[in-house]
Design a protein around this motif. Structure first.
Motif, mmCIF file in Angstrom:
data_model
loop_
_atom_site.group_PDB
_atom_site.id
_atom_site.type_symbol
_atom_site.label_atom_id
_atom_site.label_comp_id
_atom_site.label_asym_id
_atom_site.label_seq_id
_atom_site.Cartn_x
_atom_site.Cartn_y
_atom_site.Cartn_z
ATOM 1 N N ALA A 14 0.818 -1.205 0.000
ATOM 2 C CA ALA A 14 0.000 0.000 0.000
ATOM 3 C C ALA A 14 0.854 1.259 0.000
ATOM 4 O O ALA A 14 0.472 2.291 -0.543
ATOM 5 C CB ALA A 14 -0.929 0.004 1.217
ATOM 6 N N ALA A 15 2.052 1.152 0.625
ATOM 7 C CA ALA A 15 2.903 2.328 0.733
ATOM 8 C C ALA A 15 3.545 2.722 -0.590
ATOM 9 O O ALA A 15 4.129 3.780 -0.713
ATOM 10 C CB ALA A 15 4.005 2.082 1.770
ATOM 11 N N HIS A 16 3.411 1.888 -1.614
ATOM 12 C CA HIS A 16 4.174 2.119 -2.838
ATOM 13 C C HIS A 16 3.295 2.438 -4.049
ATOM 14 O O HIS A 16 3.699 2.235 -5.172
ATOM 15 C CB HIS A 16 5.036 0.904 -3.160
ATOM 16 N N ALA A 17 2.068 2.919 -3.809
ATOM 17 C CA ALA A 17 1.212 3.255 -4.934
ATOM 18 C C ALA A 17 1.932 4.248 -5.846
ATOM 19 O O ALA A 17 1.833 4.159 -7.054
ATOM 20 C CB ALA A 17 -0.103 3.837 -4.427
ATOM 21 N N LYS A 20 8.468 6.733 -3.985
ATOM 22 C CA LYS A 20 9.397 7.845 -3.987
ATOM 23 C C LYS A 20 10.795 7.299 -3.770
ATOM 24 O O LYS A 20 11.005 6.426 -2.925
ATOM 25 C CB LYS A 20 9.021 8.816 -2.870
ATOM 26 N N VAL A 21 11.754 7.774 -4.534
ATOM 27 C CA VAL A 21 13.117 7.270 -4.440
ATOM 28 C C VAL A 21 13.806 7.875 -3.214
ATOM 29 O O VAL A 21 13.841 9.090 -3.041
ATOM 30 C CB VAL A 21 13.918 7.594 -5.717
ATOM 31 N N HIS A 48 10.451 4.199 2.344
ATOM 32 C CA HIS A 48 9.449 3.547 3.185
ATOM 33 C C HIS A 48 8.970 2.233 2.577
ATOM 34 O O HIS A 48 7.776 1.915 2.607
ATOM 35 C CB HIS A 48 8.261 4.480 3.435
ATOM 36 N N ALA A 49 9.910 1.498 2.020
ATOM 37 C CA ALA A 49 9.625 0.180 1.456
ATOM 38 C C ALA A 49 10.712 -0.780 1.909
ATOM 39 O O ALA A 49 11.780 -0.369 2.362
ATOM 40 C CB ALA A 49 9.568 0.247 -0.068
ATOM 41 N N VAL A 50 10.444 -2.083 1.785
ATOM 42 C CA VAL A 50 11.435 -3.108 2.077
ATOM 43 C C VAL A 50 11.962 -3.645 0.751
ATOM 44 O O VAL A 50 11.197 -4.127 -0.086
ATOM 45 C CB VAL A 50 10.835 -4.260 2.904
ATOM 46 N N THR A 51 13.268 -3.533 0.556
ATOM 47 C CA THR A 51 13.924 -4.044 -0.644
ATOM 48 C C THR A 51 14.846 -5.178 -0.236
ATOM 49 O O THR A 51 15.665 -5.021 0.673
ATOM 50 C CB THR A 51 14.732 -2.949 -1.340
ATOM 51 N N ALA A 52 14.711 -6.335 -0.889
ATOM 52 C CA ALA A 52 15.534 -7.508 -0.585
ATOM 53 C C ALA A 52 16.620 -7.674 -1.632
ATOM 54 O O ALA A 52 16.389 -7.461 -2.832
ATOM 55 C CB ALA A 52 14.672 -8.764 -0.529
#
Length: 271
Positions: A14-17, A20-21, A48-52
């Motif tokens: 939901a946070a990534h609609a 933002k970089v 504000h995202a999780v990147t693996a």
């Protein structure tokens, strides 16, 4: 090989609609002496995202992660080329003109094995705040509690804050390290195989915590566990031999990889 679930909680996506970089990696090369460990890495890390970061052992995942807080500066004869730009101030954090201590103030790290300081639970969390000059006991108390709550540990330790952090269980120690990382309000939190030394119950607790952090802090996690990457991340990067092979939304990379190497790794043909 069993199918990998790519179901990620709705809250993570939901946070990534409109992502933002937070950081841009551009033409990044890294060298241990004459050995090149990273080759022309280019990717954006979304706020504000999780990147693996996934890939076989020795592919450069942890090397890339440690560029973000300049950990390599502690090793002789290492060298960066290219840029890792941190926004909104658009600073290249691997530039020799940038103080690595300042970088580490903005970007926290949680390591593979829990490493609490030989101090009380309270002082483990307060340590970074004291380094930053926070002295007022009321402010320290409030921020220590907020960090322990953020790490889902407050209810378990609120009555024994003066006990040694090393007396906690493995999973609790790792959450204490996460609280320590969160206490200084970092912009990015780095996780390097944060559950590899934990049992399945503690692992599930840490994964839930990482998922809950999405939306309030930018997270970059290295993991060998593809199921874990699928569970906790919104974006995944596959690396091989120091190169970035493929990067994109986690559900797309796992279900519709564009590169044959990615498909071969995900299906267990190598790695």
């Amino acid at each position: 090989m069993a199918a990998i679930s790519t179901a990620v909680p709705t809250a993570v996506h939901a946070a990534h609609a409109a992502p933002k970089v937070k950081s841009s990696i551009r033409k990044l090369n890294f060298f241990y002496g004459h050995t090149q460990a990273l080759k022309n890495i280019e990717m954006d890390i979304y706020e504000h995202a999780v990147t693996a970061l996934i890939g076989p052992s020795g592919c450069g995942k942890s090397t890339l992660l440690r560029c973000f807080n300049r950990m390599h500066d502690l090793t002789p004869h290492t060298r960066y080329e290219g840029e890792i730009r941190l926004y909104p101030d658009d600073v290249n954090i691997v530039s020799p003109d940038v103080d690595p201590i300042e970088v580490r103030m903005r970007i926290s790290m949680v390591f593979q094995k829990p490493n609490p300081f030989p101090k009380s639970i309270y002082e483990n969390v307060a340590y970074g705040l004291r380094v930053r000059g926070v002295k007022a006991r009321s402010e320290l108390d409030g921020r220590v509690e907020a960090a322990l709550r953020g790490a889902a540990l407050w209810d378990e330790v609120k009555d024994r804050l003066q006990e040694p952090g090393t007396a906690l269980s493995g999973g609790q120690q790792q959450r204490l390290c996460i609280a320590r990382a969160l206490a200084t309000d970092p912009e990015i939190v780095l996780f390097d195989e944060p559950t590899s030394a934990l049992d399945p119950i503690a692992t599930a607790s840490i994964e839930d915590l990482i998922i809950s952090m999405a939306g309030s802090v930018t997270v970059l996690i290295v993991t060998h566990n593809m199921q874990q990457a699928a569970r906790v991340s919104s974006y995944t990067a596959f690396m091989y031999l120091g190169e970035l092979v493929e990067y994109g939304p986690t559900n797309e990379l796992f279900t519709r990889p564009r590169e044959q190497k990615t498909s071969d790794y995900l299906t267990g043909r190598f790695g």
